[in-house]
Write an enzyme that holds these catalytic residues in place. Structure first.
Site: not given
Ligand SMILES: *Cc1c(COP(=O)(O)O)cnc(C)c1O
Length: 434
Positions: A33, A161, A255, A284
Site C-alpha cells: 500500500y 473489507y 469474516d 490475524k
Molecule cells: C486482514 C483481513 C483479511 C485479509 O487477511 P490477509 O491475511 O491480509 O489476507 C480479511 N478479512 C478481514 C476482516 C481482515 O481484517
C-alpha cells in the site's frame, strides 16, 4: 559490495546511519500500500518485546497496532516461543495432503469447541484472504453440488473489507476498496448497505429479494468493519442478517479475521449477537501474531453437501503450506493463553482506558467522532490530509500508530501496560490538539 545503489529513489534514500542490510536491501523491496516514489522510508526494526518495537538506531516505539491486529498477547510471549521451539525441533512442516498431525488436529478440535453451534469442520490456509476465498468456494460449491448452477454471487456490504486477492477485492466496499483501480478484472457481486436503520434495511431486503436466485452467501465482518474504517454496527444487525439468510435460503459467512479472539470483548464477535454463521473465517490473532495461519470453519450441513460418491463434489483446494505444524503449535499455545491468562478482562480494562482517554479528543478541532469497542479505540477526523506525515509525528513521539483514511485508531496487545496505553492515548490527544 556497492552500497550506494544508484537505483535508490530519492524518497527512500536511507540516511548514512542505517544498517548495511537496510541500505543494500531497500532498493529491492516492494512495500504494501505504498506509493514507492513519495512514501516516507520504512523503519528498520530489529527487535520486539511485549508492546515495544526497537529500531536499529535504538529508539523504542510503543505499538498501538499489535502488528496489524495479530499480536494479542504482545510480542515474544514465552509460552508461544516454547511451543514453537518444541515443534521446530520435532517437525516444522510436513504436507497436509494425505497426512495429518497432532498440532492441526488438536487445534481443529479446540477451535470447534470454542465456536458456537455446529461449526465443526476446519479447513486451514495460510492467509486471511485465502480463508475468505475458501469460504466463497465452499458456499458456491455447496450450491453446485446440489445442482444449483446459478447461485455463484455474494451479497457483501458497503464499508466491508475481506482481503486483497482478486476474488476478495470484489466483495470489498466499492468506493473505498480497490474496485475502481482494477475495474473489469473483478467479479460482479451485490453490495448492499448494512441494515442498520429503516431505510438501509428496506434497501438491503430489496437487493436480497432481487438477487436471491443468484446468491450463494451473505458475507459480513461482525460488529466491526475493520480495514474499511473501523465502522461499528450493533449486534441486532447480525440477527437481521441471520434471519434474512434463513428466509432466502442463502448461507451466512462471518469474516471474523479481525474480530476473532477477543478483540471486540468476547472471544468471537458473533457471540454478542447470539447467532451461528454457516461458515466463519479466522486468521490475524489466531497464532498470537507469531506465524501466518488462517482457518475457514463450516457447519455440519455445509460439510455434508460435499459428501458424495461423485469425486467432483470434493472441495478442490489445498495450499502447499496448509496446516503448517509450526503455525498450528503457535495457535495452540495462543489458545492456552486465552484459557489461563485473563485476556477478556484485560480487553475490558483496555476499553475503560481507551474510552476515558479518547473521549477527551471529541472536542478537538477536526474530530468527527470518537468510538471504542473492546480493545479498539477510534478517533475519526473530518479528513486526514496526509496520513504519512501524521504517522511520522507519532513516531517522533515514540508511538507506533498507523492512521488511514480519516481515522486514527488503537488496537493494542491485550497485555499492554496501563502506562504504555496511556502513552499512546495521550500522544494521540497531544498530536491532534496540534
Ligand atoms: C486482514 C483481513 C483479511 C485479509 O487477511 P490477509 O491475511 O491480509 O489476507 C480479511 N478479512 C478481514 C476482516 C481482515 O481484517
Amino acid at each position: 559490495m556497492n552500497t550506494a545503489s544508484s537505483n535508490t529513489s530519492a524518497a527512500h534514500a536511507p540516511s548514512t546511519s542505517e544498517p548495511a542490510w537496510y541500505e543494500q536491501g531497500l532498493p529491492h523491496i516492494w512495500l504494501p500500500y505504498s506509493q514507492m516514489k513519495t512514501a516516507s522510508p520504512p523503519l528498520p526494526c530489529v527487535a520486539t518485546q511485549g508492546s515495544r518495537i526497537t529500531l536499529a538506531d535504538g529508539r523504542v516505539l510503543v505499538d498501538g497496532v499489535a502488528a496489524w491486529w495479530t499480536a494479542c498477547h504482545g510480542y515474544n510471549h514465552p509460552h508461544i516461543h516454547a511451543s514453537a521451539a518444541d515443534q521446530l525441533a520435532r517437525m516444522p512442516h510436513v504436507m497436509f495432503g494425505g497426512m495429518v498431525h497432532e498440532p492441526a488436529l488438536h487445534l481443529a478440535s479446540r477451535l470447534c469447541a470454542l465456536l458456537p453451534g455446529d461449526l465443526e469442520r476446519v479447513f486451514f490456509t495460510d492467509s486471511g484472504s485465502v480463508a475468505v476465498e475458501v469460504a466463497m468456494k465452499m458456499a458456491i460449491q455447496y450450491r453446485l453440488n446440489r445442482g444449483e448452477h446459478t447461485r455463484t454471487k455474494m451479497l457483501a456490504f458497503q464499508g466491508g473489507y475481506h482481503g486483497d486477492t482478486l476474488a476478495t477485492m470484489a466483495i470489498c466496499d466499492p468506493e473505498e476498496g480497490m474496485h475502481h483501480l482494477y475495474g473489469s478484472a473483478l467479479a460482479q457481486h451485490v453490495i448492499a448497505p448494512l441494515p442498520v436503520d429503516e431505510a438501509s434495511t428496506a434497501r438491503f431486503y430489496s437487493l436480497l429479494e432481487q438477487h436471491a436466485h443468484e446468491l450463494a452467501a451473505i458475507i459480513v465482518e461482525p460488529l466491526v468493519q475493520g480495514a474499511g474504517g473501523m465502522l461499528f454496527h450493533p449486534a441486532h444487525v447480525l440477527q437481521t442478517l441471520r434471519a434474512a439468510a434463513d428466509r432466502y435460503d442463502v448461507l451466512l459467512i462471518l469474516d471474523e479475521i479481525f474480530t476473532g479472539f477477543g478483540r471486540t470483548g468476547s472471544l468471537f464477535a458473533c457471540q454478542q449477537a447470539g447467532i451461528v454463521p454457516d461458515i466463519i473465517t479466522l486468521s490475524k490473532a489466531l497464532t498470537g501474531g507469531t506465524m501466518a495461519l488462517a482457518a475457514t470453519v463450516a457447519r455440519r450441513h455445509v460439510f455434508e453437501a460435499f459428501l458424495s460418491d461423485n469425486p467432483e463434489h470434493a472441495l478442490m483446494h489445498g495450499p502447499t503450506f496448509m496446516a503448517n505444524p509450526l503455525a498450528c503449535a503457535c495457535a495452540n499455545a495462543s489458545l492456552d493463553l486465552f484459557e489461563c491468562e485473563p485476556r477478556l478482562e484485560q480487553v475490558a480494562a483496555i476499553n475503560t482506558i481507551l474510552t476515558e482517554e479518547l473521549e477527551a479528543c471529541r472536542h478537538l478541532p477536526g474530530v468527527h467522532d470518537v468510538r471504542t469497542l473492546g480493545a479498539i479505540g477510534v478517533v475519526e477526523l473530518e479528513r486526514i490530509a496526509n496520513p504519512d506525515s501524521l504517522r511520522q509525528t507519532f513516531i517522533a513521539h515514540g508511538a507506533w500508530v498507523r492512521p488511514f483514511r480519516n481515522i486514527v485508531y488503537l488496537t493494542p496487545a491485550f497485555t499492554i501496560s496501563e502506562d504504555e496505553l496511556r502513552h499512546l492515548t495521550r500522544t494521540i490527544r497531544a498530536v491532534l490538539a496540534g
